[in-house]
Design a protein around this motif. Structure first.
Motif, PDB file in Angstrom:
ATOM      1  N   LYS A   7      53.643  -9.916  49.628  1.00  8.17           N
ATOM      2  CA  LYS A   7      52.914  -8.665  49.828  1.00  8.17           C
ATOM      3  C   LYS A   7      53.398  -7.999  51.102  1.00  8.17           C
ATOM      4  N   HIS A   8      53.539  -6.683  51.047  1.00 11.01           N
ATOM      5  CA  HIS A   8      53.947  -5.885  52.203  1.00 11.01           C
ATOM      6  C   HIS A   8      52.857  -4.860  52.489  1.00 11.01           C
ATOM      7  N   TYR A   9      52.505  -4.718  53.763  1.00 10.23           N
ATOM      8  CA  TYR A   9      51.474  -3.765  54.158  1.00 10.23           C
ATOM      9  C   TYR A   9      51.954  -2.923  55.327  1.00 10.23           C
ATOM     10  N   LYS A 157      47.492  -0.280  54.176  1.00 13.13           N
ATOM     11  CA  LYS A 157      48.024   0.303  52.937  1.00 13.13           C
ATOM     12  C   LYS A 157      49.154  -0.569  52.420  1.00 13.13           C
ATOM     13  N   GLN A 158      49.088  -0.904  51.142  1.00 15.04           N
ATOM     14  CA  GLN A 158      50.155  -1.713  50.560  1.00 15.04           C
ATOM     15  C   GLN A 158      51.429  -0.883  50.494  1.00 15.04           C
ATOM     16  N   ALA A 159      52.534  -1.434  50.980  1.00 11.89           N
ATOM     17  CA  ALA A 159      53.798  -0.719  51.069  1.00 11.89           C
ATOM     18  C   ALA A 159      54.697  -1.061  49.892  1.00 11.89           C
ATOM     19  N   GLU A 160      55.472  -0.111  49.486  1.00  8.85           N
ATOM     20  CA  GLU A 160      56.479  -0.302  48.436  1.00  8.85           C
ATOM     21  C   GLU A 160      57.799  -0.652  49.099  1.00  8.85           C
ATOM     22  N   ILE A 161      58.315  -1.818  48.835  1.00  7.73           N
ATOM     23  CA  ILE A 161      59.595  -2.256  49.390  1.00  7.73           C
ATOM     24  C   ILE A 161      60.593  -2.336  48.247  1.00  7.73           C
ATOM     25  N   LYS A 162      61.728  -1.736  48.462  1.00  5.61           N
ATOM     26  CA  LYS A 162      62.750  -1.722  47.404  1.00  5.61           C
ATOM     27  C   LYS A 162      63.923  -2.575  47.776  1.00  5.61           C
TER      28      LYS A 162
END
Length: 162
Positions: A7-9, A157-162
């Motif tokens: 999980k990334h925040y 906030k949950q971050a979108e990591i690509k």
């Protein structure tokens, strides 16, 4: 798709990052190893001037999730992963059904082994997507809640990591 959940925040802090890290340092047993120990502090791990790498100090389950974070000014980033030791143990557990299938393939008749394909796949799915995921969600949520209280996170906030 990852074998293990991550999980990334993105976070915003109530105060400056230096104050938040000082507070985190007060509540962390500073050590180089991320292993559980009996302590009255909330976390175990490393805290430096720009970030942290910590585990919860809850005996028995605190070391399951590692919180890795970087803080700058009033913003920051937190990544929650499964501890390396637990990833190794879980990998071994994931391999048990496969090893059992391979052994049955050589010992039993082919028809019996073929009938074990679906139970083998289902057991891997249950271990990974149900048991591991539930444990990760519960423990990471508790660790993140404790971190929020200590360093004063105002926005998470949950971050979108690509």
């Amino acid at each position: 798709m990852n074998i293990f959940p991550i999980k990334h925040y993105e976070i915003e802090l109530l105060s400056d990052s230096s104050k938040a890290l000082a507070e985190l340092k007060k509540n962390t047993l500073i050590t180089n190893s991320l292993t559980s120990e009996w302590t009255k502090k909330a976390f175990i791990g490393q805290v430096n001037e720009s970030g942290f790498k910590i585990i919860s100090s809850i005996p028995g389950r605190g070391a399951f999730c590692v919180l890795n974070g970087k803080l700058e000014s009033k913003k920051g980033f937190v990544e929650i992963t499964i501890n390396k030791a637990f990833r190794i143990l879980l990998s071994i557990i994931f391999l048990f059904p496969i090893i059992g299938f391979i052994i049955s393939f050589f010992i039993k008749e082919i028809e019996v082994s073929i009938s074990l394909i679906i139970p083998t796949l289902m057991s891997i799915v249950v271990f990974r997507f149900i048991l591991t995921e539930i444990a990760f969600r519960i423990i990471s949520k508790n660790s993140l809640k404790k971190l929020t209280e200590i360093i004063g996170i105002t926005n998470l906030k949950q971050a979108e990591i690509k």
